[in-house]
Motif scaffolding. Sequence first.
Motif, mmCIF file in Angstrom:
data_model
loop_
_atom_site.group_PDB
_atom_site.id
_atom_site.type_symbol
_atom_site.label_atom_id
_atom_site.label_comp_id
_atom_site.label_asym_id
_atom_site.label_seq_id
_atom_site.Cartn_x
_atom_site.Cartn_y
_atom_site.Cartn_z
ATOM 1 N N THR A 35 -2.540 -9.268 10.273
ATOM 2 C CA THR A 35 -3.361 -8.121 10.620
ATOM 3 C C THR A 35 -4.304 -7.772 9.397
ATOM 4 O O THR A 35 -4.111 -8.393 8.543
ATOM 5 C CB THR A 35 -2.168 -7.092 10.850
ATOM 6 N N LYS B 22 -16.060 -8.709 11.330
ATOM 7 C CA LYS B 22 -15.657 -7.429 10.831
ATOM 8 C C LYS B 22 -16.728 -6.700 9.721
ATOM 9 O O LYS B 22 -16.169 -6.722 8.688
ATOM 10 C CB LYS B 22 -14.264 -7.543 10.346
ATOM 11 N N LYS C 180 -5.222 -10.572 14.365
ATOM 12 C CA LYS C 180 -4.919 -9.973 15.351
ATOM 13 C C LYS C 180 -5.814 -8.991 16.220
ATOM 14 O O LYS C 180 -5.810 -8.818 17.335
ATOM 15 C CB LYS C 180 -3.622 -8.987 14.871
ATOM 16 N N GLU C 181 -6.692 -8.499 15.245
ATOM 17 C CA GLU C 181 -7.671 -7.598 15.948
ATOM 18 C C GLU C 181 -8.946 -8.484 15.934
ATOM 19 O O GLU C 181 -9.887 -8.426 15.275
ATOM 20 C CB GLU C 181 -7.984 -6.446 14.651
ATOM 21 N N GLU D 282 -12.391 -10.498 17.435
ATOM 22 C CA GLU D 282 -13.612 -10.244 18.033
ATOM 23 C C GLU D 282 -14.376 -11.598 18.491
ATOM 24 O O GLU D 282 -13.802 -12.614 17.796
ATOM 25 C CB GLU D 282 -14.544 -9.369 17.044
#
Length: 301
Positions: free
Chosen positions: A189, A216, A265-266, A268
């Motif tokens: 994460t 990010k 996990k996040e 894109e």
Amino acid sequence: MTLQQLKYALTIADCGSMNEAAKQLFISQPSLSETMKELETEIGLDIFLRSNRGIVITPEGEEFLGYARQVTEQFGLLQSKYIDKKVKEKFSVSTQHYTFAVKAFVETVKQIGMEQYEFAVHETTTISVIENVKNFKSEIGVLYENDFNEKVLNKMFKENGLEFVELFSCDTFVYLWSGHPLAKQDVITMEELDEYPCLSFDQGKNNSLYLAEEMKSTYEYRRLIKANDRATLLNLMIGLNAYTLCSGIICEDLNGDDYKAVPLKETEKMRIGYIKRKGAKVSHIGELYIEELKKYKEKVM
């Protein structure tokens, strides 16, 4: 004085006989003799002394022939380089810092199988990838788009007469060395990564978030280190337990097997593709390179 006269004189000196030289030069002996007399008259000295037993090179002739040999050899070098040279195949790629793009370039070079070529691969900043293709320095530029940067990049492509062709899409992965404390996790994460330095490729004076090579780019990193080459980033990963965000496509034969990619996990989506000059036909070598790039679609994690 002509280059032909110099070559005739050197042939005579090498053969030691006017008759033999005439045979090698495919001209008559009287014609060769007349050519030598004209040369000797022009330079004002005797190169050869003629007798019934053949020819003898005079001391002045030895010196002259030394210069003549230098001239003919230099002309031969010029001729081989600029006149008789084979046409070299040329191909250049500019890319963001992707090992798979470099590996695809390597495989393309291997396929060509020719003796003479002039190839170039430039791992560089995003803006340089765009400018290199625009200015004909590279035929193809490899980079990515996502939901955040696509409007800005597409506007830049249009303004510079370029078009983007998507090859495949992939999720976001954390790239770190195998000894990293988080390397054995199935998923990582962003919160867990806050304790470690994030690595980013420096975009120089064009340091816009829209031109960042990493996903990010708008995230507020607590620790951020910028570098401008892949080898430095790999060293920082080991030395500082640092990481970067990537596509997850790993080329171990270029980077080694000390590094791994773990799903973020996040995640894109990033759409990897290439840019070329709009409306321009891709060369044969360019098509081979694109086919090599397409093979990495199967390796997307």
